[in-house]
Design a protein around this motif. Structure first.
Motif, PDB file in Angstrom:
ATOM      1  N   SER A 122       0.843  -1.189   0.000  1.00 55.78           N
ATOM      2  CA  SER A 122       0.000   0.000   0.000  1.00 55.78           C
ATOM      3  C   SER A 122       0.880   1.242   0.000  1.00 55.78           C
ATOM      4  N   ILE A 123       0.372   2.301  -0.576  1.00 54.83           N
ATOM      5  CA  ILE A 123       1.063   3.589  -0.560  1.00 54.83           C
ATOM      6  C   ILE A 123       0.235   4.528   0.311  1.00 54.83           C
ATOM      7  N   GLU A 124       0.901   5.201   1.243  1.00 54.90           N
ATOM      8  CA  GLU A 124       0.228   6.122   2.145  1.00 54.90           C
ATOM      9  C   GLU A 124      -0.054   7.439   1.437  1.00 54.90           C
ATOM     10  N   ILE A 125      -1.185   8.047   1.778  1.00 54.47           N
ATOM     11  CA  ILE A 125      -1.552   9.364   1.264  1.00 54.47           C
ATOM     12  C   ILE A 125      -1.494  10.333   2.438  1.00 54.47           C
ATOM     13  N   HIS A 126      -0.764  11.441   2.250  1.00 61.71           N
ATOM     14  CA  HIS A 126      -0.570  12.427   3.312  1.00 61.71           C
ATOM     15  C   HIS A 126      -1.060  13.798   2.883  1.00 61.71           C
ATOM     16  N   LEU A 127      -1.688  14.506   3.805  1.00 61.31           N
ATOM     17  CA  LEU A 127      -1.988  15.932   3.659  1.00 61.31           C
ATOM     18  C   LEU A 127      -1.156  16.634   4.709  1.00 61.31           C
ATOM     19  N   GLY A 128      -0.152  17.366   4.274  1.00 59.58           N
ATOM     20  CA  GLY A 128       0.804  17.932   5.222  1.00 59.58           C
ATOM     21  C   GLY A 128       1.549  16.787   5.885  1.00 59.58           C
ATOM     22  N   GLU A 129       1.619  16.797   7.199  1.00 63.52           N
ATOM     23  CA  GLU A 129       2.291  15.730   7.943  1.00 63.52           C
ATOM     24  C   GLU A 129       1.323  14.636   8.387  1.00 63.52           C
ATOM     25  N   LYS A 130       0.034  14.790   8.088  1.00 67.93           N
ATOM     26  CA  LYS A 130      -0.988  13.849   8.554  1.00 67.93           C
ATOM     27  C   LYS A 130      -1.313  12.802   7.492  1.00 67.93           C
ATOM     28  N   LYS A 131      -1.240  11.535   7.880  1.00 67.07           N
ATOM     29  CA  LYS A 131      -1.631  10.434   6.994  1.00 67.07           C
ATOM     30  C   LYS A 131      -3.155  10.362   6.978  1.00 67.07           C
ATOM     31  N   ILE A 132      -3.751  10.440   5.781  1.00 66.77           N
ATOM     32  CA  ILE A 132      -5.211  10.391   5.681  1.00 66.77           C
ATOM     33  C   ILE A 132      -5.724   9.049   5.161  1.00 66.77           C
ATOM     34  N   GLY A 133      -4.812   8.169   4.751  1.00 65.13           N
ATOM     35  CA  GLY A 133      -5.239   6.860   4.272  1.00 65.13           C
ATOM     36  C   GLY A 133      -4.160   6.164   3.478  1.00 65.13           C
ATOM     37  N   GLU A 134      -4.538   5.011   2.950  1.00 65.32           N
ATOM     38  CA  GLU A 134      -3.645   4.202   2.115  1.00 65.32           C
ATOM     39  C   GLU A 134      -4.393   3.783   0.868  1.00 65.32           C
ATOM     40  N   ILE A 135      -3.638   3.487  -0.176  1.00 62.14           N
ATOM     41  CA  ILE A 135      -4.246   3.043  -1.427  1.00 62.14           C
ATOM     42  C   ILE A 135      -3.450   1.849  -1.953  1.00 62.14           C
ATOM     43  N   ARG A 136      -4.161   0.814  -2.348  1.00 63.67           N
ATOM     44  CA  ARG A 136      -3.532  -0.417  -2.829  1.00 63.67           C
ATOM     45  C   ARG A 136      -3.435  -0.400  -4.354  1.00 63.67           C
ATOM     46  N   ASN A 137      -2.715  -1.355  -4.879  1.00 60.64           N
ATOM     47  CA  ASN A 137      -2.487  -1.486  -6.318  1.00 60.64           C
ATOM     48  C   ASN A 137      -3.807  -1.571  -7.073  1.00 60.64           C
ATOM     49  N   GLY A 138      -3.994  -0.710  -8.076  1.00 57.90           N
ATOM     50  CA  GLY A 138      -5.186  -0.727  -8.907  1.00 57.90           C
ATOM     51  C   GLY A 138      -6.442  -0.148  -8.270  1.00 57.90           C
ATOM     52  N   GLU A 139      -6.321   0.424  -7.097  1.00 62.52           N
ATOM     53  CA  GLU A 139      -7.473   0.910  -6.344  1.00 62.52           C
ATOM     54  C   GLU A 139      -7.724   2.402  -6.614  1.00 62.52           C
ATOM     55  N   SER A 140      -8.964   2.812  -6.441  1.00 62.66           N
ATOM     56  CA  SER A 140      -9.353   4.227  -6.464  1.00 62.66           C
ATOM     57  C   SER A 140      -9.979   4.551  -5.118  1.00 62.66           C
ATOM     58  N   LYS A 141      -9.635   5.715  -4.578  1.00 54.29           N
ATOM     59  CA  LYS A 141     -10.184   6.108  -3.281  1.00 54.29           C
ATOM     60  C   LYS A 141     -10.588   7.563  -3.297  1.00 54.29           C
ATOM     61  N   ILE A 142     -11.616   7.862  -2.496  1.00 55.46           N
ATOM     62  CA  ILE A 142     -12.077   9.232  -2.305  1.00 55.46           C
ATOM     63  C   ILE A 142     -11.781   9.624  -0.864  1.00 55.46           C
ATOM     64  N   PHE A 143     -11.113  10.765  -0.702  1.00 51.94           N
ATOM     65  CA  PHE A 143     -10.802  11.288   0.620  1.00 51.94           C
ATOM     66  C   PHE A 143     -11.562  12.603   0.796  1.00 51.94           C
ATOM     67  N   GLU A 144     -12.333  12.718   1.863  1.00 48.12           N
ATOM     68  CA  GLU A 144     -13.039  13.959   2.154  1.00 48.12           C
ATOM     69  C   GLU A 144     -12.135  14.834   3.004  1.00 48.12           C
ATOM     70  N   VAL A 145     -12.047  16.114   2.630  1.00 48.59           N
ATOM     71  CA  VAL A 145     -11.088  17.023   3.242  1.00 48.59           C
ATOM     72  C   VAL A 145     -11.791  18.315   3.649  1.00 48.59           C
ATOM     73  N   ASN A 146     -11.476  18.799   4.846  1.00 50.26           N
ATOM     74  CA  ASN A 146     -11.997  20.081   5.297  1.00 50.26           C
ATOM     75  C   ASN A 146     -11.368  21.209   4.487  1.00 50.26           C
ATOM     76  N   PRO A 147     -12.078  22.319   4.324  1.00 50.81           N
ATOM     77  CA  PRO A 147     -11.503  23.456   3.602  1.00 50.81           C
ATOM     78  C   PRO A 147     -10.196  23.928   4.243  1.00 50.81           C
ATOM     79  N   GLY A 148      -9.262  24.364   3.401  1.00 46.74           N
ATOM     80  CA  GLY A 148      -7.980  24.864   3.882  1.00 46.74           C
ATOM     81  C   GLY A 148      -6.904  24.698   2.830  1.00 46.74           C
ATOM     82  N   LYS A 149      -5.693  25.108   3.201  1.00 46.72           N
ATOM     83  CA  LYS A 149      -4.532  24.957   2.318  1.00 46.72           C
ATOM     84  C   LYS A 149      -3.731  23.746   2.777  1.00 46.72           C
ATOM     85  N   TYR A 150      -3.355  22.897   1.808  1.00 42.74           N
ATOM     86  CA  TYR A 150      -2.681  21.644   2.116  1.00 42.74           C
ATOM     87  C   TYR A 150      -1.555  21.362   1.123  1.00 42.74           C
ATOM     88  N   VAL A 151      -0.695  20.433   1.530  1.00 38.21           N
ATOM     89  CA  VAL A 151       0.300  19.860   0.635  1.00 38.21           C
ATOM     90  C   VAL A 151      -0.014  18.368   0.578  1.00 38.21           C
TER      91      VAL A 151
END
Length: 100
Positions: free
Chosen positions: A18-47
């Motif tokens: 799995s590959i981790e997905i990060h917004l800033g320094e916070k891990k918001i989830g993981e995604i596996r090979n061939g997978e699609s995921k939707i992440f809900e995010v609060n308004p703001g500025k992110y990396v």
């Protein structure tokens, strides 16, 4: 809430990991090979970036509003260049590409 949709391509390299997905320094989830995921995010500025071990993807700077939807493809690099990407290119081991 805004949404970030990430589609990970199917590939041989990192097939079982799995590959981790990060917004800033916070891990918001993981995604596996061939997978699609939707992440809900609060308004703001992110990396946004993806991470696997000490290697990461390119950074995407986002400003999320309540009605934004951002779409990205997550792909690996050429497996014949793995030695380069786990050393000097470790901040570009995987690639996040915006979908228009």
């Amino acid at each position: 809430m805004g949404k970030i949709i990430i589609n990970r391509s199917t590939e041989y390299a990192n097939y079982l990991r799995s590959i981790e997905i990060h917004l800033g320094e916070k891990k918001i989830g993981e995604i596996r090979n061939g997978e699609s995921k939707i992440f809900e995010v609060n308004p703001g500025k992110y990396v946004l970036k993806a991470k696997i071990d000490w290697c990461t993807s390119n950074e995407i700077h986002l400003e999320v509003n309540s009605d934004n939807t951002f779409r990205y493809n997550l792909t690996g690099r050429n497996p014949f260049l793995t030695l380069y990407y786990i050393t000097f290119g470790r901040k570009n081991y995987v690639k996040l590409t915006p979908i228009q």
